[in-house]
Design a protein around this motif. Structure first.
Motif, PDB file in Angstrom:
ATOM      1  N   ALA A   1      64.652  48.764  -4.478  1.00  0.00           N
ATOM      2  CA  ALA A   1      65.561  47.729  -4.968  1.00  0.00           C
ATOM      3  C   ALA A   1      64.733  47.180  -6.083  1.00  0.00           C
ATOM      4  CB  ALA A   1      65.853  46.689  -3.764  1.00  0.00           C
ATOM      5  N   PRO A   2      65.659  46.779  -7.006  1.00  0.00           N
ATOM      6  CA  PRO A   2      65.300  45.876  -8.072  1.00  0.00           C
ATOM      7  C   PRO A   2      64.201  44.975  -7.707  1.00  0.00           C
ATOM      8  CG  PRO A   2      67.531  46.259  -8.643  1.00  0.00           C
ATOM      9  CD  PRO A   2      67.235  46.636  -6.762  1.00  0.00           C
ATOM     10  N   GLY A   3      63.124  44.813  -8.228  1.00  0.00           N
ATOM     11  CA  GLY A   3      62.279  43.805  -8.134  1.00  0.00           C
ATOM     12  C   GLY A   3      61.138  44.199  -7.151  1.00  0.00           C
ATOM     13  N   GLY A   4      61.197  45.346  -6.544  1.00  0.00           N
ATOM     14  CA  GLY A   4      60.460  45.679  -5.422  1.00  0.00           C
ATOM     15  C   GLY A   4      59.013  46.207  -6.060  1.00  0.00           C
ATOM     16  N   VAL A   5      58.050  46.401  -5.197  1.00  0.00           N
ATOM     17  CA  VAL A   5      56.561  46.649  -5.833  1.00  0.00           C
ATOM     18  C   VAL A   5      56.536  48.003  -5.959  1.00  0.00           C
ATOM     19  CG1 VAL A   5      54.261  46.549  -5.042  1.00  0.00           C
ATOM     20  CG2 VAL A   5      55.808  44.732  -4.330  1.00  0.00           C
ATOM     21  N   SER A   6      55.831  48.403  -6.968  1.00  0.00           N
ATOM     22  CA  SER A   6      55.741  49.761  -7.510  1.00  0.00           C
ATOM     23  C   SER A   6      54.316  50.054  -7.961  1.00  0.00           C
ATOM     24  CB  SER A   6      56.802  50.278  -8.642  1.00  0.00           C
ATOM     25  OG  SER A   6      56.521  51.489  -9.025  1.00  0.00           O
ATOM     26  N   CYS A   7      53.737  51.250  -8.004  1.00  0.00           N
ATOM     27  CA  CYS A   7      52.352  51.332  -8.770  1.00  0.00           C
ATOM     28  C   CYS A   7      52.521  52.876  -9.243  1.00  0.00           C
ATOM     29  CB  CYS A   7      51.384  51.240  -7.944  1.00  0.00           C
ATOM     30  SG  CYS A   7      51.024  52.423  -6.572  1.00  0.00           S
ATOM     31  N   LYS A   8      51.644  52.915 -10.085  1.00  0.00           N
ATOM     32  CA  LYS A   8      51.671  54.463 -10.712  1.00  0.00           C
ATOM     33  C   LYS A   8      50.374  55.512 -10.236  1.00  0.00           C
ATOM     34  CE  LYS A   8      55.575  53.943 -12.990  1.00  0.00           C
ATOM     35  NZ  LYS A   8      56.763  54.718 -12.429  1.00  0.00           N
ATOM     36  N   GLY A   9      49.704  54.635  -9.534  1.00  0.00           N
ATOM     37  CA  GLY A   9      48.563  55.538  -8.923  1.00  0.00           C
ATOM     38  C   GLY A   9      48.970  56.866  -7.923  1.00  0.00           C
ATOM     39  N   ILE A  10      47.836  57.873  -8.097  1.00  0.00           N
ATOM     40  CA  ILE A  10      48.123  58.977  -7.746  1.00  0.00           C
ATOM     41  C   ILE A  10      46.922  59.305  -6.816  1.00  0.00           C
ATOM     42  CG2 ILE A  10      47.845  61.685  -8.197  1.00  0.00           C
ATOM     43  CD1 ILE A  10      50.349  60.244  -9.040  1.00  0.00           C
ATOM     44  N   GLN A  11      47.057  59.778  -5.528  1.00  0.00           N
ATOM     45  CA  GLN A  11      46.093  60.024  -4.458  1.00  0.00           C
ATOM     46  C   GLN A  11      45.753  61.605  -4.505  1.00  0.00           C
ATOM     47  OE1 GLN A  11      47.253  59.437  -0.516  1.00  0.00           O
ATOM     48  NE2 GLN A  11      45.333  60.433   0.535  1.00  0.00           N
ATOM     49  N   GLU A  12      44.644  61.868  -5.025  1.00  0.00           N
ATOM     50  CA  GLU A  12      44.295  63.098  -5.075  1.00  0.00           C
ATOM     51  C   GLU A  12      43.552  63.789  -3.711  1.00  0.00           C
ATOM     52  OE1 GLU A  12      41.538  62.979  -8.439  1.00  0.00           O
ATOM     53  OE2 GLU A  12      43.275  63.443  -9.865  1.00  0.00           O
TER      54      GLU A  12
ATOM     55  N   LEU B   1      41.183  74.177  -3.918  1.00  0.00           N
ATOM     56  CA  LEU B   1      42.455  73.810  -3.403  1.00  0.00           C
ATOM     57  C   LEU B   1      42.615  72.294  -3.734  1.00  0.00           C
ATOM     58  CD1 LEU B   1      42.235  75.471   0.353  1.00  0.00           C
ATOM     59  CD2 LEU B   1      43.207  76.420  -1.940  1.00  0.00           C
ATOM     60  N   THR B   2      43.784  72.102  -4.552  1.00  0.00           N
ATOM     61  CA  THR B   2      44.164  70.543  -4.871  1.00  0.00           C
ATOM     62  C   THR B   2      45.575  70.322  -4.594  1.00  0.00           C
ATOM     63  OG1 THR B   2      44.648  71.486  -7.074  1.00  0.00           O
ATOM     64  CG2 THR B   2      42.365  70.702  -6.839  1.00  0.00           C
ATOM     65  N   SER B   3      45.840  69.064  -4.598  1.00  0.00           N
ATOM     66  CA  SER B   3      47.234  68.528  -4.180  1.00  0.00           C
ATOM     67  C   SER B   3      47.232  67.042  -4.648  1.00  0.00           C
ATOM     68  CB  SER B   3      47.815  68.745  -2.779  1.00  0.00           C
ATOM     69  OG  SER B   3      49.037  68.426  -2.896  1.00  0.00           O
ATOM     70  N   THR B   4      48.104  66.332  -4.747  1.00  0.00           N
ATOM     71  CA  THR B   4      48.250  64.963  -5.384  1.00  0.00           C
ATOM     72  C   THR B   4      49.522  64.523  -4.586  1.00  0.00           C
ATOM     73  OG1 THR B   4      49.675  65.359  -7.232  1.00  0.00           O
ATOM     74  CG2 THR B   4      47.053  65.303  -7.435  1.00  0.00           C
ATOM     75  N   ARG B   5      49.532  62.963  -4.352  1.00  0.00           N
ATOM     76  CA  ARG B   5      50.973  62.364  -4.160  1.00  0.00           C
ATOM     77  C   ARG B   5      50.676  60.855  -4.487  1.00  0.00           C
ATOM     78  NH1 ARG B   5      51.054  60.840   2.237  1.00  0.00           N
ATOM     79  NH2 ARG B   5      48.908  59.396   2.310  1.00  0.00           N
ATOM     80  N   PRO B   6      51.945  60.141  -4.664  1.00  0.00           N
ATOM     81  CA  PRO B   6      51.603  58.887  -5.157  1.00  0.00           C
ATOM     82  C   PRO B   6      51.009  57.897  -4.278  1.00  0.00           C
ATOM     83  CG  PRO B   6      54.205  59.726  -5.070  1.00  0.00           C
ATOM     84  CD  PRO B   6      53.285  60.668  -4.488  1.00  0.00           C
ATOM     85  N   LEU B   7      50.483  57.078  -4.726  1.00  0.00           N
ATOM     86  CA  LEU B   7      49.645  55.929  -3.962  1.00  0.00           C
ATOM     87  C   LEU B   7      50.606  55.121  -3.226  1.00  0.00           C
ATOM     88  CD1 LEU B   7      46.360  54.681  -5.844  1.00  0.00           C
ATOM     89  CD2 LEU B   7      46.625  55.849  -3.490  1.00  0.00           C
ATOM     90  N   CYS B   8      51.877  54.647  -3.951  1.00  0.00           N
ATOM     91  CA  CYS B   8      52.937  54.087  -3.324  1.00  0.00           C
ATOM     92  C   CYS B   8      54.175  54.379  -3.582  1.00  0.00           C
ATOM     93  CB  CYS B   8      52.876  52.495  -4.455  1.00  0.00           C
ATOM     94  SG  CYS B   8      51.186  51.783  -4.507  1.00  0.00           S
ATOM     95  N   ALA B   9      54.872  53.901  -2.505  1.00  0.00           N
ATOM     96  CA  ALA B   9      56.399  54.373  -2.563  1.00  0.00           C
ATOM     97  C   ALA B   9      57.216  54.098  -3.910  1.00  0.00           C
ATOM     98  CB  ALA B   9      57.243  54.211  -1.412  1.00  0.00           C
ATOM     99  N   GLU B  10      58.005  54.557  -4.449  1.00  0.00           N
ATOM    100  CA  GLU B  10      58.764  53.949  -5.674  1.00  0.00           C
ATOM    101  C   GLU B  10      59.656  52.848  -5.089  1.00  0.00           C
ATOM    102  OE1 GLU B  10      58.771  54.501  -8.770  1.00  0.00           O
ATOM    103  OE2 GLU B  10      56.906  55.713  -8.288  1.00  0.00           O
ATOM    104  N   PRO B  11      59.982  51.797  -5.512  1.00  0.00           N
ATOM    105  CA  PRO B  11      60.767  50.633  -5.065  1.00  0.00           C
ATOM    106  C   PRO B  11      62.195  51.165  -5.192  1.00  0.00           C
ATOM    107  CG  PRO B  11      60.269  50.361  -7.418  1.00  0.00           C
ATOM    108  CD  PRO B  11      59.392  51.680  -6.893  1.00  0.00           C
TER     109      PRO B  11
END
Length: 154
Positions: free
Chosen positions: A135-146, A123-133
């Motif tokens: 507002a412009p200039g907000g912190v973002s990451c492209k990591g995935i939690q498995e 059984l598998t699922s994923t979700r983003p490690l970080c919320a998408e920003p």
């Protein structure tokens, strides 16, 4: 002033005492006494040493669980609107999807399976490690939690 402080403390203590009366403690077995396993709480196994019901959460990632043929696997992954879980995927033919019977909150993933045949399923699922920003200039990451659990059906 002293009487008010003493009264307030007594009232606060009574509220805390009463709040504890409704809390749940003990094992995680169902009311029928059948083997129900939440990996964090032991219970009586069904025939063959496998549980008749297994309940999984996000913290169970990486585990291997055993469910008796004909039993059920149910899971709830608590997510958020900004970090939602993808729908749960299964591999193999050991598990057959059934209606989870739950209403979802935004970001959660829930699933239920019947242990249909001897074998192993993932059984598998994923979700983003970080919320998408937002507002412009907000912190973002492209990591995935498995999230992944191996289920053995016997």
């Amino acid at each position: 002033m002293r009487r008010t402080t003493t009264t307030s403390l007594a009232l606060a203590g009574a509220v805390l005492l009463l709040a504890g009366c409704g809390s749940k403690s003990g094992s995680d077995t169902d009311t029928k006494g059948a083997g129900k396993v939440s990996p964090s709480a032991p219970s009586a196994p069904a025939s063959g040493g496998c549980a008749s019901t297994v309940e999984l959460k996000a913290a169970d990632t990486g585990r291997t669980v055993c469910v008796a043929k004909g039993g059920e696997v149910r899971l709830t992954l608590d997510g958020t609107k900004s970090r939602p879980w993808k729908p749960v995927m299964t591999s193999g033919t050991a598990l057959k999807g059934i209606n989870a019977g739950l209403a979802l909150q935004s970001g959660d993933a829930t699933a239920a399976f019947r242990a249909a045949a001897d074998g192993t399923a993932k059984l598998t699922s994923t979700r983003p490690l970080c919320a998408e920003p937002t507002a412009p200039g907000g912190v973002s990451c492209k990591g995935i939690q498995e999230w992944m659990v191996t289920v053995t059906v016997k």
